[in-house]
Design a protein around this motif. Structure first.
Motif, short mmCIF file in Angstrom:
data_model
loop_
_atom_site.label_atom_id
_atom_site.label_comp_id
_atom_site.label_asym_id
_atom_site.label_seq_id
_atom_site.Cartn_x
_atom_site.Cartn_y
_atom_site.Cartn_z
N GLU A 7 41.42 35.90 52.97
CA GLU A 7 40.51 36.30 51.77
C GLU A 7 41.19 36.37 50.39
O GLU A 7 40.61 35.89 49.37
CB GLU A 7 39.87 37.71 52.20
N GLN A 8 42.44 36.75 50.30
CA GLN A 8 43.10 36.81 49.10
C GLN A 8 43.26 35.50 48.48
O GLN A 8 43.16 35.16 47.30
CB GLN A 8 44.51 37.43 49.18
N GLU A 9 43.79 34.49 49.28
CA GLU A 9 43.81 32.93 48.88
C GLU A 9 42.75 32.49 48.65
O GLU A 9 42.55 31.67 47.56
CB GLU A 9 44.43 32.28 50.24
N LEU A 10 41.42 32.88 48.87
CA LEU A 10 40.22 32.32 48.83
C LEU A 10 39.68 33.09 47.33
O LEU A 10 39.21 32.40 46.68
CB LEU A 10 39.22 32.75 49.70
N LEU A 11 40.09 34.18 47.04
CA LEU A 11 39.89 34.76 45.82
C LEU A 11 40.62 34.07 44.70
O LEU A 11 40.06 33.60 43.68
CB LEU A 11 40.20 36.14 45.51
N LYS A 12 41.98 33.75 45.01
CA LYS A 12 42.73 32.90 44.18
C LYS A 12 42.21 31.69 43.70
O LYS A 12 42.26 30.99 42.62
CB LYS A 12 44.28 32.84 44.73
N THR A 13 41.63 31.01 44.85
CA THR A 13 41.25 29.63 44.75
C THR A 13 40.10 29.46 43.91
O THR A 13 39.96 28.52 43.35
CB THR A 13 40.99 29.29 46.29
N LEU A 14 39.21 30.56 44.04
CA LEU A 14 37.87 30.47 43.50
C LEU A 14 37.79 31.10 42.35
O LEU A 14 37.06 30.68 41.26
CB LEU A 14 36.55 30.94 44.75
N ASP A 55 47.80 40.94 41.61
CA ASP A 55 48.07 39.77 42.45
C ASP A 55 47.03 39.12 43.32
O ASP A 55 46.98 38.66 44.40
CB ASP A 55 49.16 39.87 43.41
N GLY A 56 45.66 39.01 42.65
CA GLY A 56 44.60 38.50 43.28
C GLY A 56 43.73 39.12 44.40
O GLY A 56 43.17 38.53 45.17
N GLN A 57 44.08 40.44 44.40
CA GLN A 57 43.62 41.37 45.41
C GLN A 57 42.33 42.04 45.08
O GLN A 57 41.70 42.62 45.90
CB GLN A 57 44.65 42.22 46.05
N VAL A 58 41.89 41.72 43.82
CA VAL A 58 40.61 42.46 43.22
C VAL A 58 39.63 41.33 43.08
O VAL A 58 39.77 40.37 42.41
CB VAL A 58 40.76 43.08 42.18
N GLY A 59 38.29 41.47 43.79
CA GLY A 59 37.10 40.50 43.71
C GLY A 59 36.50 41.06 42.49
O GLY A 59 36.75 42.14 41.88
N ILE A 60 35.33 40.28 42.28
CA ILE A 60 34.28 40.61 41.21
C ILE A 60 32.83 40.54 41.89
O ILE A 60 32.81 39.76 42.60
CB ILE A 60 34.29 39.76 40.02
N GLU A 61 32.09 41.64 41.82
CA GLU A 61 30.75 41.47 42.21
C GLU A 61 29.98 40.33 41.78
O GLU A 61 30.08 40.28 40.58
CB GLU A 61 30.08 42.86 42.06
N SER A 62 29.07 40.02 42.26
CA SER A 62 28.42 38.87 41.81
C SER A 62 27.35 39.49 40.75
O SER A 62 26.85 38.87 39.56
CB SER A 62 27.45 38.17 43.01
N ALA A 63 27.12 40.57 40.54
CA ALA A 63 26.31 41.33 39.73
C ALA A 63 26.79 41.23 38.44
O ALA A 63 26.29 41.60 37.24
CB ALA A 63 25.85 42.79 40.26
N THR A 64 28.08 41.22 38.59
CA THR A 64 28.98 41.18 37.27
C THR A 64 28.89 39.67 36.84
O THR A 64 29.06 39.53 35.46
CB THR A 64 30.36 41.80 37.46
N LEU A 65 29.17 38.95 37.81
CA LEU A 65 29.37 37.19 37.40
C LEU A 65 28.09 36.68 36.93
O LEU A 65 28.12 35.98 35.81
CB LEU A 65 29.79 36.45 38.47
#
Length: 107
Positions: free
Chosen positions: A8-15, A72-82
């Motif tokens: 999941e962390q790599e996916l966050l960093k990638t996207l 270090d890319g461990q925090v995502g963002i809610e789609s409601a924010t994006l």
């Protein structure tokens, strides 16, 4: 070849990292455009409001980028924010396209 799931962390960093960079790029272009051009089909108030919303979004994206980097890319963002950022970028694109159409410019 076996496909292993991407952590999941790599996916966050990638996207997420490039997505935030894209938002910063487009908000920066929109801000520059709104600060240097008079958009004749918008009222002064509409243009000022749009510029204020772009500046606010830039600050929000910058904060998200700082949190993303600090964790270090461990925090995502809610789609409601994006989604509001996406809608604002789309609104800016539409205004820029209309402006280019009325001014006969491709750049």
């Amino acid at each position: 070849m076996e496909n292993s799931p991407v952590p999941e962390q790599e996916l966050l960093k990638t996207l997420l990292k490039p997505l935030l960079e894209d938002f910063q790029y487009w908000f920066g272009r929109s801000r520059s455009f709104l600060e240097t051009e008079r958009i004749s089909f918008l009222s002064t108030e509409q243009q000022s409001d749009l510029l204020a919303r772009v500046k606010q979004a830039q600050q929000e994206v910058q904060t998200a980028q700082m949190l993303f980097q600090a964790t270090d890319g461990q925090v995502g963002i809610e789609s409601a924010t994006l989604m509001p950022w996406h809608h604002l970028v789309t609104e800016c694109w539409q205004i820029a396209m209309q402006w280019r159409t009325t001014h006969g410019s491709l750049g």
